[in-house]
Design an enzyme around this catalytic site. Structure first.
Site, PDB file in Angstrom:
ATOM      1  N   ARG A  37       0.822  -1.221   0.000  1.00 59.69           N
ATOM      2  CA  ARG A  37       0.000   0.000   0.000  1.00 59.69           C
ATOM      3  C   ARG A  37       0.851   1.264   0.000  1.00 59.69           C
ATOM      4  O   ARG A  37       0.417   2.304  -0.518  1.00 59.69           O
ATOM      5  CB  ARG A  37      -0.916   0.015   1.229  1.00 59.69           C
ATOM      6  N   GLY A 369     -12.130  -4.716   1.576  1.00 59.19           N
ATOM      7  CA  GLY A 369     -13.529  -4.301   1.665  1.00 59.19           C
ATOM      8  C   GLY A 369     -13.907  -3.358   0.539  1.00 59.19           C
ATOM      9  O   GLY A 369     -15.002  -3.440  -0.036  1.00 59.19           O
TER      10      GLY A 369
HETATM   11  C1  3PG Z   1      -8.518  -1.894   5.405  1.00 59.69           C
HETATM   12  O1  3PG Z   1      -7.404  -2.278   5.709  1.00 59.69           O
HETATM   13  O2  3PG Z   1      -9.489  -2.663   5.268  1.00 59.69           O
HETATM   14  C2  3PG Z   1      -8.702  -0.434   5.136  1.00 59.69           C
HETATM   15  O3  3PG Z   1      -7.552   0.266   5.441  1.00 59.69           O
HETATM   16  C3  3PG Z   1      -9.885   0.090   5.910  1.00 59.69           C
HETATM   17  O4  3PG Z   1      -9.680  -0.130   7.288  1.00 59.69           O
HETATM   18  P1  3PG Z   1     -10.930  -0.362   8.232  1.00 59.69           P
HETATM   19  O5  3PG Z   1     -11.540  -1.676   7.811  1.00 59.69           O
HETATM   20  O6  3PG Z   1     -10.390  -0.387   9.630  1.00 59.69           O
HETATM   21  O7  3PG Z   1     -11.891   0.777   7.997  1.00 59.69           O
END
Ligand code: 3PG
Ligand code: MG
Length: 394
Positions: A37, A369
């Site tokens: 990332r 997600g």
């Molecule tokens: C992830 O790693 O899924 C994203 O950075 C979002 O993080 P979060 O699920 O804690 O909002």
């Protein structure tokens, strides 16, 4: 994608640019285990530096509860980025406020500053307008390159585009282009492989994919809820009984394949005794922890024939050696496939990285997600916000 890009910002030398990135990377004992990332955001950071911007990076990291917590400091990330860029990357001691203003004010064109973890302020997750206003004080333009967080309607994602000229960074643009290609006119056969533990997390995406895919191959613990729908017993495996009807409906489409054999054990342990059993012969007291070899081989064959592949979610508990074979076999098949291959973020991205196969996949998404939600909804809050942002003056 229909959103402004970096060129649309018409940046002038010395412009202050708030750049939201997703540097929520796996860190153990202060060491970054996978910097995908961070590396993926470098082209955008470089563009901004080359155009003489003062680059103010903002990210969340982990899930602190709206207050400072040293465990979730971005310090290791800022240090790693400084190494990658070969320049100092000062980290502010707070997210917003006078001390932050001071650090940013003393930065020169081309410098990079990182704000401390956005989630140290409760205003971030609450999409608090006051917090967003503090974030954008003195800011000339906003860039969203945080694909992995663009499904969150948080202040740093949806707030700045309401008030300052905004654009998508290179990474966000590439992610949307690739995932859009899967949704638009994918070359066929289009095969999706979905794993992970819960059907409930993936139901929307399976429905969206069934409209577009030729087949959906199911692995991971979520397969056991499909087993229940078939009337198989599942021993002590993870299941979601209230999803059985949904699984039955998905199976009735005839395009969802589930495992025909499974690797079982009594416990998730590196030295656990394991067995391979047929899907309809799981004994009491044992849990399914990986797809079996016949399933892995069958899935690999379907993948080999595919012109487009989307993979999201491991086939088993691949972090523990006796339960890794199914995920390895599928990862190798995706790597070897001549078609266009995309691996969703999160665990499956970690798996291809761990197996050294990431370079042989066309696109490894930086969003878990976010990629699922983009496929399911066709848009994300962070992208929609950019579309409605005020235009930059030339
Ligand atoms: C992830 O790693 O899924 C994203 O950075 C979002 O993080 P979060 O699920 O804690 O909002
Ligand atoms: Mg997440």
């Amino acid at each position: 994608m229909d959103v402004p890009v970096l060129e649309d910002l018409h940046l002038h030398r010395g412009a202050r640019v708030l750049c939201r990135v997703d540097f929520n990377v796996p860190v153990r004992d202060g060491v970054i285990e996978d910097d995908l990332r961070i590396r993926a955001a470098l082209p955008t950071i470089q563009y901004l530096r080359d155009h003489g911007a003062v680059v103010v990076l903002a990210s969340h990291f982990g899930r602190p509860k709206g207050a400072p917590d040293p465990k979730y400091s971005l310090a290791p990330v800022a240090a790693h980025l400084a190494d990658l860029l070969g320049i100092p990357v000062p980290l502010t001691d707070r997210v917003v406020g006078p001390s932050v203003e001071g650090v940013v004010a003393s930065a020169a064109p081309g410098d990079v500053v990182m704000l401390e973890n956005l989630r140290f302020d409760a205003g971030e997750e609450a999409d608090d307008p006051g917090f967003a206003a503090n974030l954008t004080t003195g800011v000339d333009a906003y860039v969203n390159d945080a694909f992995g967080a663009s499904h969150r309607s948080h202040a740093s994602i949806v707030g700045p585009p309401r008030v300052v000229p905004s654009a998508a960074g290179r990474l966000l643009g590439r992610e949307v282009e690739v995932l859009g290609r899967l949704l638009g006119d994918p070359a066929r056969p289009f095969v999706a492989i979905l794993g992970g533990s819960k059907v409930s997390d993936k139901l929307g995406v399976i429905d969206a994919l069934l409209d577009r895919c030729d087949s959906v191959l199911v692995g991971g613990a979520m397969a056991f809820t499909f087993f229940l729908a078939q009337g198989f017993s599942v021993g002590d495996s993870l299941v979601e009984p209230d999803m059985v009807d949904a699984c039955r409906r998905l199976l009735a489409t005839g395009r969802v394949q589930i495992p025909t054999d499974v690797v079982i054990a009594r416990d998730i342990a590196a030295d656990a005794e394991t067995r391979v059993v047929a899907a309809d012969a799981m004994p009491d007291g044992w849990k399914g922890l990986d797809v079996g070899p016949a399933t892995a081989a069958a899935y690999a064959e379907v993948v080999a024939e595919a012109a487009t592949v989307l993979w999201n979610g491991p086939m088993g508990v691949f972090e523990v050696a006796p339960f890794a074979a199914g995920t390895i076999r599928v990862a190798e098949a995706v790597a070897a496939c001549a078609g266009f291959t995309v691996v969703g973020g999160g665990d499956s991205a970690a798996a291809v990285a761990q197996f050294g196969l990431a370079d042989r996949v066309d696109h490894v998404s930086t969003g878990g997600g976010a990629s699922l939600e983009l496929i399911e909804q066709g848009d994300l809050p962070g992208i929609a916000a950019l579309r409605n942002a005020p235009a930059a003056r030339r």
